[in-house]
Design an enzyme around this catalytic site. Structure first.
Site, PDB file in Angstrom:
ATOM      1  N   ASP A  21     -11.316   2.315   4.002  1.00 33.68           N
ATOM      2  CA  ASP A  21     -11.609   0.884   3.822  1.00 33.68           C
ATOM      3  C   ASP A  21     -13.120   0.639   3.735  1.00 33.68           C
ATOM      4  O   ASP A  21     -13.568  -0.444   3.388  1.00 33.68           O
ATOM      5  CB  ASP A  21     -11.043   0.072   4.998  1.00 33.68           C
ATOM      6  CG  ASP A  21      -9.776  -0.692   4.617  1.00 33.68           C
ATOM      7  OD1 ASP A  21      -9.541  -0.885   3.412  1.00 33.68           O
ATOM      8  OD2 ASP A  21      -9.043  -1.090   5.538  1.00 33.68           O
ATOM      9  N   GLN A  68      -4.826  -2.207   9.514  1.00 29.70           N
ATOM     10  CA  GLN A  68      -4.557  -3.488   8.863  1.00 29.70           C
ATOM     11  C   GLN A  68      -5.080  -4.638   9.734  1.00 29.70           C
ATOM     12  O   GLN A  68      -4.772  -4.726  10.916  1.00 29.70           O
ATOM     13  CB  GLN A  68      -3.037  -3.633   8.622  1.00 29.70           C
ATOM     14  CG  GLN A  68      -2.645  -4.867   7.829  1.00 29.70           C
ATOM     15  CD  GLN A  68      -3.223  -4.884   6.418  1.00 29.70           C
ATOM     16  OE1 GLN A  68      -3.152  -3.910   5.694  1.00 29.70           O
ATOM     17  NE2 GLN A  68      -3.819  -6.007   6.033  1.00 29.70           N
ATOM     18  N   LYS A  81       0.845  -1.201   0.000  1.00 31.13           N
ATOM     19  CA  LYS A  81       0.000   0.000   0.000  1.00 31.13           C
ATOM     20  C   LYS A  81       0.882   1.253   0.000  1.00 31.13           C
ATOM     21  O   LYS A  81       0.615   2.208  -0.728  1.00 31.13           O
ATOM     22  CB  LYS A  81      -0.954  -0.025   1.210  1.00 31.13           C
ATOM     23  CG  LYS A  81      -2.056  -1.072   1.036  1.00 31.13           C
ATOM     24  CD  LYS A  81      -2.814  -1.413   2.303  1.00 31.13           C
ATOM     25  CE  LYS A  81      -3.723  -2.620   2.059  1.00 31.13           C
ATOM     26  NZ  LYS A  81      -4.388  -3.119   3.260  1.00 31.13           N
TER      27      LYS A  81
END
Ligand code: NAD
Length: 291
Positions: A119, A96, A52
């Site tokens: 997200d 994460q 990322k």
């Protein structure tokens, strides 16, 4: 058979994002900034976060990594997330997953500001997604939609089987594809580990979106001629012929299904690369909303 080249399409998306960043710089607008929160030292999580950050560098985003020891307490992590929420330099951030077992994932995701939740996992954004209101879509379903649209695959009135009901892939993609949107209007069935007659469900489907994580589970004799397979699964299997000793495969047995499908996403190189590209697209959106 047409192989849907997710790698190539993701590069197109990243190039478009890069062009938007250049445009923002020329107009003295803020450079998008994505942050990642990483707890513990799980190998695959570190690899995902590194990819990322690498993608951020590629498109000209700023990026930050907030790394915490696996011993961090839930309330301490919440404190750190609240600090990121009020940091005006950061437009969007991800936590994460998975988090250590001692930390309640739901409690943490609920703390992420919905305005920075690139997200799309916060209940407010998830609810908006379910209602068809413009918001940050979870990156993997968003990537699937982008692939479908860029390949001009029309799902209107198609029988679409989603296998898997996870909150990050199966559930949202099943909701999105049934919506009355340009990419949707499919007749969606959701199958999961408690479903019976999966083979029959597959044989009746025009499109199969598989997100189960069982290597090469879908075989050629389970699908009908001319169907489309979007393979989200990522599994490692032993492979003595490879230097690493393993290879990455999807949920579909590529060799046998490729004799029958019209379209298929390969693994690797299909849905996977799109996921990061869509995360960056969400971050650009979060940044633009603050202009
Ligand atoms: P998960 O691991 O949380 O859940 C798996 C789902 O599969 C469950 O809903 C379960 O009911 C269903 N399932 C399990 N066995 C089944 C069976 N025999 N028949 C029918 N359904 C069955 O799911 P996830 O987090 O969505 O991950 C699924 C796969 O997708 C994994 O391989 C994961 O690595 C991969 N993944 C890929 C990306 C990407 O960017 N390409 C993103 C997320 C997940």
């Amino acid at each position: 058979m047409k192989i849907i080249d997710g790698k190539k399409i993701s590069i197109e998306v990243l190039d478009e994002i890069k062009a938007s960043v250049s445009h923002r710089v020329e107009n003295n607008l803020k450079i998008p900034h994505l942050a990642a929160v990483l707890v513990g030292d799980d190998g695959p999580s570190q690899t995902y976060v590194n990819s990322k950050i690498k993608a951020c560098n590629r498109v000209g985003f700023q990026s930050s990594l907030f790394k915490f020891d696996k011993s961090i307490l839930e309330n301490e992590l919440i404190n750190e997330i609240q600090k990121i929420n009020i940091n005006n330099n950061i437009d969007g951030f991800i936590v994460q997953l998975p988090l250590p077992n001692e930390i309640n994932q739901e409690n943490i995701l609920n703390e992420v500001s919905p305005y920075k939740d690139v997200d799309g996992f916060h209940p407010i954004n998830y609810g908006k997604m379910a209602l068809g209101i413009d918001t940050f879509l979870p990156a993997t379903p968003a990537g699937i939609i982008e692939l479908i649209q860029r390949c001009n695959i029309d799902l209107k009135s198609k029988k679409c089987l989603v296998i898997g009901r996870s909150q990050i892939v199966g559930r949202p993609i099943s909701i999105l594809l049934s919506q009355n949107k340009i990419f949707g209007n499919a007749t969606v069935t959701v199958a999961h580990s408690k479903s019976d007659n999966l083979k029959q469900l597959c044989l009746e489907s025009d499109v199969i979106i598989s997100a189960i994580g069982i290597p090469e589970f879908i075989k050629g004799d389970m699908i009908k001629l001319g169907s489309t397979i979007i393979d989200v699964g990522i599994s490692r299997v032993d492979d003595n012929s490879s230097e690493k000793g393993y290879k990455i495969v999807g949920d579909a047995d590529f060799k046998s299904v490729s004799e029958k499908v019209d379209y298929i996403t390969p693994v690797p190189g299909g849905v996977g690369p799109m996921t990061i590209a869509m995360l960056l697209k969400n971050t650009l959106k979060a940044c633009s909303l603050n202009d």
